[in-house]
Design a protein around this motif. Structure first.
Motif, short mmCIF file in Angstrom:
data_model
loop_
_atom_site.label_atom_id
_atom_site.label_comp_id
_atom_site.label_asym_id
_atom_site.label_seq_id
_atom_site.Cartn_x
_atom_site.Cartn_y
_atom_site.Cartn_z
N THR A 319 0.96 -1.20 0.18
CA THR A 319 0.01 0.09 0.00
C THR A 319 0.82 1.40 0.07
N ASN A 320 2.17 1.15 0.60
CA ASN A 320 3.09 2.42 0.61
C ASN A 320 3.47 2.65 -0.65
N LYS A 321 3.64 1.69 -1.62
CA LYS A 321 3.95 2.13 -3.07
C LYS A 321 3.05 3.15 -3.78
N VAL A 322 1.69 2.99 -3.42
CA VAL A 322 0.74 3.98 -3.65
C VAL A 322 0.58 5.09 -3.00
N LEU A 323 0.55 5.13 -1.59
CA LEU A 323 0.52 6.02 -0.46
C LEU A 323 1.65 7.31 -0.75
N ALA A 324 2.75 6.56 -1.06
CA ALA A 324 4.00 7.45 -1.16
C ALA A 324 3.93 8.54 -2.08
N LEU A 325 3.09 8.47 -3.44
CA LEU A 325 2.82 9.49 -4.39
C LEU A 325 1.48 10.05 -4.08
N SER A 326 0.54 9.29 -3.54
CA SER A 326 -0.76 9.96 -3.33
C SER A 326 -0.69 11.01 -2.14
N ARG A 327 0.12 10.73 -1.04
CA ARG A 327 0.07 11.50 -0.11
C ARG A 327 0.88 13.14 -0.21
N ILE A 328 1.78 12.96 -1.41
CA ILE A 328 2.34 14.16 -1.89
C ILE A 328 1.16 14.93 -2.34
N MET A 329 0.35 14.35 -3.18
CA MET A 329 -0.64 15.14 -4.00
C MET A 329 -1.80 15.63 -2.81
N VAL A 330 -2.14 14.99 -1.90
CA VAL A 330 -3.00 15.33 -0.75
C VAL A 330 -2.54 16.61 -0.54
N SER A 331 -1.20 16.66 -0.03
CA SER A 331 -0.62 17.83 0.76
C SER A 331 -1.09 19.07 -0.16
N TRP A 332 -1.16 19.13 -1.49
CA TRP A 332 -1.68 20.23 -2.36
C TRP A 332 -3.05 20.72 -2.07
N LEU A 333 -3.91 19.77 -1.43
CA LEU A 333 -5.37 20.28 -1.38
C LEU A 333 -5.20 21.46 -0.31
N PRO A 334 -4.65 21.50 0.79
CA PRO A 334 -4.99 22.71 1.92
C PRO A 334 -4.20 23.93 0.96
N VAL A 335 -3.14 23.73 0.27
CA VAL A 335 -2.38 24.81 -0.30
C VAL A 335 -3.42 25.41 -1.29
N GLY A 336 -4.06 24.65 -2.09
CA GLY A 336 -5.22 25.21 -3.10
C GLY A 336 -6.14 25.95 -2.17
N MET A 337 -6.86 25.24 -1.17
CA MET A 337 -7.77 25.89 -0.38
C MET A 337 -7.10 27.28 0.22
N SER A 338 -5.98 27.27 0.72
CA SER A 338 -5.63 28.53 1.30
C SER A 338 -5.51 29.42 0.35
N MET A 339 -4.87 29.23 -1.01
CA MET A 339 -5.03 30.18 -1.95
C MET A 339 -6.36 30.88 -2.59
N GLY A 340 -7.23 29.94 -2.46
CA GLY A 340 -8.73 30.31 -2.75
C GLY A 340 -9.14 31.23 -1.54
N ALA A 341 -8.96 30.91 -0.52
CA ALA A 341 -9.39 31.62 0.69
C ALA A 341 -8.90 33.26 0.56
N TYR A 342 -7.69 33.21 0.23
CA TYR A 342 -6.87 34.21 0.12
C TYR A 342 -7.55 35.15 -0.95
N ASP A 343 -7.63 34.57 -1.90
CA ASP A 343 -8.30 35.40 -3.47
C ASP A 343 -9.43 35.92 -3.06
N MET A 344 -10.32 35.09 -2.16
CA MET A 344 -11.73 35.78 -1.63
C MET A 344 -11.57 36.68 -0.94
N ALA A 345 -10.70 36.89 -0.01
CA ALA A 345 -10.56 37.70 1.09
C ALA A 345 -10.00 39.10 0.42
N ALA A 346 -9.08 38.59 -0.76
CA ALA A 346 -8.24 40.06 -1.39
C ALA A 346 -9.70 40.82 -2.21
#
Length: 347
Positions: A319-346
Protein backbone atom coordinates in the motif's frame (compact mmCIF):
# COMPACT_ATOMS: atom_id res chain seq x y z
CA UNK A 1 25.42 46.72 41.65
CA UNK A 2 21.70 47.33 41.15
CA UNK A 3 22.41 50.75 39.64
CA UNK A 4 24.92 49.21 37.24
CA UNK A 5 22.42 46.54 36.10
CA UNK A 6 19.70 49.15 35.63
CA UNK A 7 22.02 51.29 33.49
CA UNK A 8 22.97 48.21 31.43
CA UNK A 9 19.30 47.30 30.80
CA UNK A 10 18.57 50.91 29.84
CA UNK A 11 21.38 50.87 27.27
CA UNK A 12 20.10 47.54 25.86
CA UNK A 13 16.56 48.87 25.48
CA UNK A 14 17.92 51.97 23.77
CA UNK A 15 19.79 49.79 21.30
CA UNK A 16 16.65 47.72 20.65
CA UNK A 17 14.55 50.88 20.21
CA UNK A 18 17.14 52.24 17.78
CA UNK A 19 17.01 49.02 15.75
CA UNK A 20 13.23 49.22 15.64
CA UNK A 21 13.45 52.78 14.48
CA UNK A 22 15.82 51.78 11.71
CA UNK A 23 13.66 48.82 10.69
CA UNK A 24 10.15 50.12 11.21
CA UNK A 25 10.73 53.82 11.54
CA UNK A 26 12.25 55.93 8.81
CA UNK A 27 8.87 55.95 7.09
CA UNK A 28 8.64 52.12 7.65
CA UNK A 29 10.52 51.54 4.39
CA UNK A 30 10.96 47.72 4.42
CA UNK A 31 7.40 47.06 5.54
CA UNK A 32 6.03 49.56 3.03
CA UNK A 33 8.06 47.96 0.25
CA UNK A 34 6.50 44.60 1.05
CA UNK A 35 3.04 46.12 1.12
CA UNK A 36 3.72 47.77 -2.22
CA UNK A 37 4.60 44.42 -3.76
CA UNK A 38 1.43 42.88 -2.32
CA UNK A 39 -0.68 45.82 -3.48
CA UNK A 40 0.74 45.40 -6.96
CA UNK A 41 -0.31 41.74 -6.98
CA UNK A 42 -3.79 42.72 -5.82
CA UNK A 43 -3.95 45.69 -8.22
CA UNK A 44 -4.81 47.95 -5.29
CA UNK A 45 -4.47 51.71 -5.16
CA UNK A 46 -2.41 53.34 -2.40
CA UNK A 47 -3.36 56.14 -0.04
CA UNK A 48 -1.26 59.24 0.70
CA UNK A 49 0.90 57.21 3.10
CA UNK A 50 1.65 54.53 0.53
CA UNK A 51 -0.63 51.95 2.14
CA UNK A 52 -3.01 49.84 -0.01
CA UNK A 53 -6.69 50.72 -0.24
CA UNK A 54 -9.25 47.99 -0.95
CA UNK A 55 -10.80 48.14 -4.41
CA UNK A 56 -14.51 48.01 -5.20
CA UNK A 57 -15.69 45.30 -7.58
CA UNK A 58 -18.48 46.71 -9.75
CA UNK A 59 -18.47 44.25 -12.66
CA UNK A 60 -21.86 43.24 -14.02
CA UNK A 61 -20.95 39.57 -13.65
CA UNK A 62 -20.22 40.04 -9.96
CA UNK A 63 -23.45 41.95 -9.40
CA UNK A 64 -25.36 39.07 -10.92
CA UNK A 65 -24.02 36.69 -8.29
CA UNK A 66 -24.73 38.40 -5.03
CA UNK A 67 -22.82 41.70 -5.21
CA UNK A 68 -24.58 44.78 -3.92
CA UNK A 69 -23.07 48.18 -3.28
CA UNK A 70 -24.53 48.29 0.22
CA UNK A 71 -23.10 44.88 1.13
CA UNK A 72 -20.14 44.04 -1.13
CA UNK A 73 -19.01 41.25 1.20
CA UNK A 74 -22.04 39.24 0.06
CA UNK A 75 -20.50 38.48 -3.33
CA UNK A 76 -20.61 34.70 -3.69
CA UNK A 77 -17.92 32.29 -4.83
CA UNK A 78 -20.02 31.51 -7.92
CA UNK A 79 -18.22 34.46 -9.50
CA UNK A 80 -14.77 33.32 -8.43
CA UNK A 81 -12.25 36.12 -7.82
CA UNK A 82 -9.09 36.65 -9.83
CA UNK A 83 -6.01 34.72 -8.75
CA UNK A 84 -3.90 37.25 -6.87
CA UNK A 85 -2.33 34.98 -4.27
CA UNK A 86 1.09 34.65 -5.89
CA UNK A 87 2.67 37.69 -4.18
CA UNK A 88 6.11 36.04 -4.31
CA UNK A 89 5.85 35.25 -8.04
CA UNK A 90 6.36 31.52 -7.47
CA UNK A 91 4.75 30.77 -10.84
CA UNK A 92 8.09 31.73 -12.31
CA UNK A 93 9.53 28.50 -10.90
CA UNK A 94 7.16 26.38 -13.02
CA UNK A 95 7.92 25.06 -16.47
CA UNK A 96 5.83 26.16 -19.46
CA UNK A 97 4.02 22.80 -19.39
CA UNK A 98 3.22 23.12 -15.69
CA UNK A 99 1.90 26.67 -16.12
CA UNK A 100 -0.23 25.49 -19.03
CA UNK A 101 -1.77 22.71 -16.93
CA UNK A 102 -2.43 25.17 -14.14
CA UNK A 103 -4.07 27.65 -16.52
CA UNK A 104 -6.33 25.00 -18.11
CA UNK A 105 -7.55 23.66 -14.79
CA UNK A 106 -7.96 27.15 -13.30
CA UNK A 107 -10.13 28.27 -16.21
CA UNK A 108 -12.22 25.11 -16.03
CA UNK A 109 -12.79 25.36 -12.30
CA UNK A 110 -13.69 29.06 -12.40
CA UNK A 111 -16.02 28.79 -15.40
CA UNK A 112 -17.57 25.32 -15.10
CA UNK A 113 -17.46 24.41 -11.40
CA UNK A 114 -17.65 27.63 -9.37
CA UNK A 115 -21.08 28.73 -10.71
CA UNK A 116 -22.78 25.42 -9.80
CA UNK A 117 -20.91 23.79 -6.93
CA UNK A 118 -22.64 25.58 -4.03
CA UNK A 119 -26.00 24.02 -4.86
CA UNK A 120 -24.42 20.57 -4.95
CA UNK A 121 -22.66 21.27 -1.66
CA UNK A 122 -25.98 22.18 -0.05
CA UNK A 123 -27.53 18.93 -1.28
CA UNK A 124 -24.38 16.87 -0.57
CA UNK A 125 -24.39 15.59 -4.14
CA UNK A 126 -21.66 15.16 -6.75
CA UNK A 127 -21.96 17.10 -10.06
CA UNK A 128 -21.61 14.13 -12.40
CA UNK A 129 -22.00 16.30 -15.49
CA UNK A 130 -18.49 17.72 -15.05
CA UNK A 131 -16.75 14.32 -15.29
CA UNK A 132 -16.91 14.07 -19.11
CA UNK A 133 -15.56 17.62 -19.36
CA UNK A 134 -12.38 16.65 -17.51
CA UNK A 135 -11.18 14.71 -20.56
CA UNK A 136 -10.45 17.93 -22.44
CA UNK A 137 -8.10 19.09 -19.68
CA UNK A 138 -5.67 16.25 -20.52
CA UNK A 139 -4.88 15.48 -16.90
CA UNK A 140 -6.44 12.00 -16.78
CA UNK A 141 -4.19 9.49 -15.07
CA UNK A 142 -1.96 12.18 -13.65
CA UNK A 143 1.65 11.01 -13.74
CA UNK A 144 0.89 7.58 -15.29
CA UNK A 145 2.47 7.13 -18.71
CA UNK A 146 0.75 5.30 -21.56
CA UNK A 147 -2.73 3.73 -21.65
CA UNK A 148 -4.27 7.06 -22.64
CA UNK A 149 -2.92 8.79 -19.52
CA UNK A 150 -1.46 12.29 -19.46
CA UNK A 151 1.99 11.38 -18.14
CA UNK A 152 2.31 14.66 -16.23
CA UNK A 153 5.25 15.61 -14.08
CA UNK A 154 4.62 15.42 -10.35
CA UNK A 155 4.60 19.22 -10.18
CA UNK A 156 2.13 19.55 -13.07
CA UNK A 157 -0.21 17.05 -11.39
CA UNK A 158 0.19 19.01 -8.15
CA UNK A 159 -0.82 22.22 -9.96
CA UNK A 160 -3.95 20.51 -11.30
CA UNK A 161 -4.82 19.37 -7.77
CA UNK A 162 -4.10 22.80 -6.32
CA UNK A 163 -6.31 24.60 -8.84
CA UNK A 164 -9.20 22.23 -8.22
CA UNK A 165 -8.96 22.69 -4.46
CA UNK A 166 -8.69 26.48 -4.85
CA UNK A 167 -12.30 26.53 -6.07
CA UNK A 168 -13.68 23.37 -4.41
CA UNK A 169 -11.82 20.80 -2.32
CA UNK A 170 -14.45 18.13 -3.04
CA UNK A 171 -13.59 18.13 -6.74
CA UNK A 172 -9.89 17.97 -5.89
CA UNK A 173 -10.55 15.00 -3.60
CA UNK A 174 -12.57 13.23 -6.29
CA UNK A 175 -9.66 13.64 -8.73
CA UNK A 176 -7.08 12.38 -6.25
CA UNK A 177 -9.06 9.29 -5.19
CA UNK A 178 -9.79 8.36 -8.79
CA UNK A 179 -6.29 9.08 -10.14
CA UNK A 180 -3.70 8.69 -7.39
CA UNK A 181 -5.35 5.84 -5.51
CA UNK A 182 -7.47 3.69 -7.84
CA UNK A 183 -5.64 4.25 -11.14
CA UNK A 184 -2.17 4.37 -9.62
CA UNK A 185 -2.69 1.04 -7.83
CA UNK A 186 -3.66 -0.61 -11.12
CA UNK A 187 -0.73 1.02 -12.94
CA UNK A 188 1.81 -0.04 -10.31
CA UNK A 189 0.47 -3.45 -9.28
CA UNK A 190 -1.72 -4.66 -12.12
CA UNK A 191 -0.70 -6.92 -14.99
CA UNK A 192 -0.69 -5.79 -18.60
CA UNK A 193 -4.16 -7.15 -19.31
CA UNK A 194 -5.64 -5.28 -16.33
CA UNK A 195 -3.94 -2.05 -17.34
CA UNK A 196 -5.17 -2.31 -20.93
CA UNK A 197 -8.70 -3.11 -19.79
CA UNK A 198 -9.14 -0.41 -17.15
CA UNK A 199 -6.73 2.50 -17.45
CA UNK A 200 -7.83 4.01 -20.82
CA UNK A 201 -11.46 4.26 -19.70
CA UNK A 202 -10.45 5.65 -16.33
CA UNK A 203 -8.10 8.20 -17.94
CA UNK A 204 -11.00 9.57 -19.99
CA UNK A 205 -13.26 9.49 -16.91
CA UNK A 206 -15.69 7.16 -18.67
CA UNK A 207 -14.97 4.73 -15.83
CA UNK A 208 -14.83 6.06 -12.27
CA UNK A 209 -12.60 4.57 -9.60
CA UNK A 210 -12.32 4.33 -5.84
CA UNK A 211 -9.94 2.76 -3.32
CA UNK A 212 -11.35 0.60 -0.51
CA UNK A 213 -8.79 0.28 2.29
CA UNK A 214 -10.31 1.97 5.36
CA UNK A 215 -12.39 -0.24 7.68
CA UNK A 216 -14.79 0.62 10.54
CA UNK A 217 -12.67 -1.02 13.21
CA UNK A 218 -9.11 -0.10 12.22
CA UNK A 219 -9.21 2.90 9.91
CA UNK A 220 -6.43 2.97 7.34
CA UNK A 221 -4.14 0.66 9.34
CA UNK A 222 -3.53 -1.87 6.58
CA UNK A 223 -1.63 -4.16 8.94
CA UNK A 224 -4.85 -4.75 10.93
CA UNK A 225 -7.05 -5.44 7.92
CA UNK A 226 -10.01 -7.73 8.64
CA UNK A 227 -11.75 -7.88 5.25
CA UNK A 228 -11.07 -11.41 4.00
CA UNK A 229 -10.50 -13.03 0.62
CA UNK A 230 -11.15 -16.80 0.61
CA UNK A 231 -9.71 -18.73 -2.29
CA UNK A 232 -12.28 -20.84 -4.13
CA UNK A 233 -12.34 -22.56 -7.48
CA UNK A 234 -11.84 -19.97 -10.21
CA UNK A 235 -11.59 -16.97 -7.93
CA UNK A 236 -12.10 -15.45 -4.50
CA UNK A 237 -14.93 -14.74 -2.05
CA UNK A 238 -14.66 -11.33 -0.37
CA UNK A 239 -16.25 -10.76 3.04
CA UNK A 240 -16.06 -7.72 5.28
CA UNK A 241 -16.75 -4.02 5.57
CA UNK A 242 -15.16 -0.81 4.37
CA UNK A 243 -15.91 2.76 5.48
CA UNK A 244 -15.34 6.36 4.31
CA UNK A 245 -14.58 5.27 0.75
CA UNK A 246 -14.52 8.38 -1.45
CA UNK A 247 -16.35 8.03 -4.81
CA UNK A 248 -17.66 4.77 -3.37
CA UNK A 249 -21.35 5.24 -4.18
CA UNK A 250 -20.87 5.53 -7.94
CA UNK A 251 -17.44 4.05 -8.78
CA UNK A 252 -17.31 1.60 -11.67
CA UNK A 253 -13.94 0.21 -10.56
CA UNK A 254 -13.36 -0.52 -6.86
CA UNK A 255 -9.87 -1.48 -5.70
CA UNK A 256 -10.49 -3.58 -2.57
CA UNK A 257 -7.81 -4.53 -0.07
CA UNK A 258 -8.45 -7.85 1.69
CA UNK A 259 -6.52 -10.52 3.59
CA UNK A 260 -5.85 -13.73 1.68
CA UNK A 261 -6.91 -17.08 3.16
CA UNK A 262 -3.86 -18.68 1.55
CA UNK A 263 -1.04 -16.87 3.39
CA UNK A 264 -2.85 -14.29 5.59
CA UNK A 265 -1.22 -11.50 3.56
CA UNK A 266 -3.04 -8.43 2.28
CA UNK A 267 -3.99 -8.63 -1.42
CA UNK A 268 -5.81 -6.22 -3.73
CA UNK A 269 -8.77 -7.03 -5.99
CA UNK A 270 -10.75 -5.17 -8.62
CA UNK A 271 -14.49 -5.32 -7.95
CA UNK A 272 -16.76 -3.96 -10.63
CA UNK A 273 -19.91 -1.97 -9.94
CA UNK A 274 -22.99 -4.18 -9.57
CA UNK A 275 -21.09 -7.33 -8.61
CA UNK A 276 -23.38 -9.62 -6.55
CA UNK A 277 -22.52 -9.55 -2.86
CA UNK A 278 -21.15 -5.99 -3.03
CA UNK A 279 -23.34 -3.26 -1.49
CA UNK A 280 -22.21 0.39 -1.19
CA UNK A 281 -24.28 2.94 0.76
CA UNK A 282 -23.79 6.68 1.12
CA UNK A 283 -22.60 8.20 4.42
CA UNK A 284 -24.88 11.15 5.15
CA UNK A 285 -24.72 14.20 7.42
CA UNK A 286 -21.14 15.25 6.71
CA UNK A 287 -20.06 18.82 7.43
CA UNK A 288 -17.00 18.88 5.16
CA UNK A 289 -16.21 17.74 1.60
CA UNK A 290 -19.94 17.37 1.18
CA UNK A 291 -19.80 16.75 -2.57
CA UNK A 292 -17.49 13.77 -2.06
CA UNK A 293 -19.66 10.67 -2.03
CA UNK A 294 -18.17 8.67 0.85
CA UNK A 295 -19.55 5.17 1.20
CA UNK A 296 -19.90 2.32 3.62
CA UNK A 297 -19.24 -0.92 1.75
CA UNK A 298 -20.47 -4.40 2.61
CA UNK A 299 -18.99 -7.50 1.00
CA UNK A 300 -20.95 -10.70 1.58
CA UNK A 301 -19.49 -13.72 -0.22
CA UNK A 302 -18.72 -11.38 -3.10
CA UNK A 303 -17.17 -13.53 -5.83
CA UNK A 304 -14.45 -12.10 -8.07
CA UNK A 305 -12.51 -14.17 -10.64
CA UNK A 306 -8.79 -14.89 -10.40
CA UNK A 307 -8.23 -12.24 -13.08
CA UNK A 308 -9.48 -9.59 -10.63
CA UNK A 309 -6.53 -9.98 -8.24
CA UNK A 310 -3.72 -7.47 -8.73
CA UNK A 311 -0.63 -9.71 -8.87
CA UNK A 312 1.83 -6.99 -7.86
CA UNK A 313 0.38 -6.83 -4.33
CA UNK A 314 2.07 -9.34 -2.02
CA UNK A 315 1.44 -7.78 1.39
CA UNK A 316 0.26 -4.72 3.29
CA UNK A 317 3.59 -2.95 2.70
CA UNK A 318 2.62 -2.59 -0.96
CA UNK A 319 0.00 0.00 0.00
CA UNK A 320 2.95 2.33 0.67
CA UNK A 321 3.96 2.20 -2.99
CA UNK A 322 0.70 3.97 -3.79
CA UNK A 323 0.51 6.19 -0.72
CA UNK A 324 4.06 7.49 -1.24
CA UNK A 325 2.84 9.52 -4.23
CA UNK A 326 -0.81 10.00 -3.34
CA UNK A 327 0.04 11.66 -0.02
CA UNK A 328 2.27 14.14 -1.84
CA UNK A 329 -0.74 15.09 -3.92
CA UNK A 330 -3.03 15.28 -0.89
CA UNK A 331 -0.70 17.88 0.64
CA UNK A 332 -1.53 20.23 -2.24
CA UNK A 333 -5.23 20.27 -1.34
CA UNK A 334 -4.85 22.61 1.66
CA UNK A 335 -2.44 24.76 -0.36
CA UNK A 336 -5.11 25.27 -3.02
CA UNK A 337 -7.79 25.88 -0.40
CA UNK A 338 -5.61 28.51 1.27
CA UNK A 339 -5.02 30.25 -2.05
CA UNK A 340 -8.74 30.30 -2.77
CA UNK A 341 -9.46 31.77 0.65
CA UNK A 342 -6.78 34.42 0.07
CA UNK A 343 -8.24 35.37 -3.30
CA UNK A 344 -11.71 35.65 -1.78
CA UNK A 345 -10.41 37.79 1.06
CA UNK A 346 -8.52 40.02 -1.36
CA UNK A 347 -11.71 40.72 -3.32
Amino acid sequence: MLATQTKLYTVQFQVIDHQRAVTYGGAMEPARDRLAVLAGQLELKSDQNGLPVARQDTSAATKSRGYTQKFPQATTAAEFPAAVHDALALDGLLTAEERDVRKRVRTFMEQEVAPIITDYWERAEFPHQIAPLLKALNIGGGTIKGYGCAGLSITAAAMATLEMARVDASIGTFYLVHTFLAMLTIALMGNEEQKQELLPGMASHELMGCWALTEPSNGSDASALTCSAMKVTGGWLLDGQKRWIGNGTFADVVVVWARSSINNQVNAFVVRKGTPGFTPSKIDNKIALRCVQNADMLFERCFVPDSARLPGVQGFKDTNKVLALSRIMVSWLPVGMSMGAYDMAAR
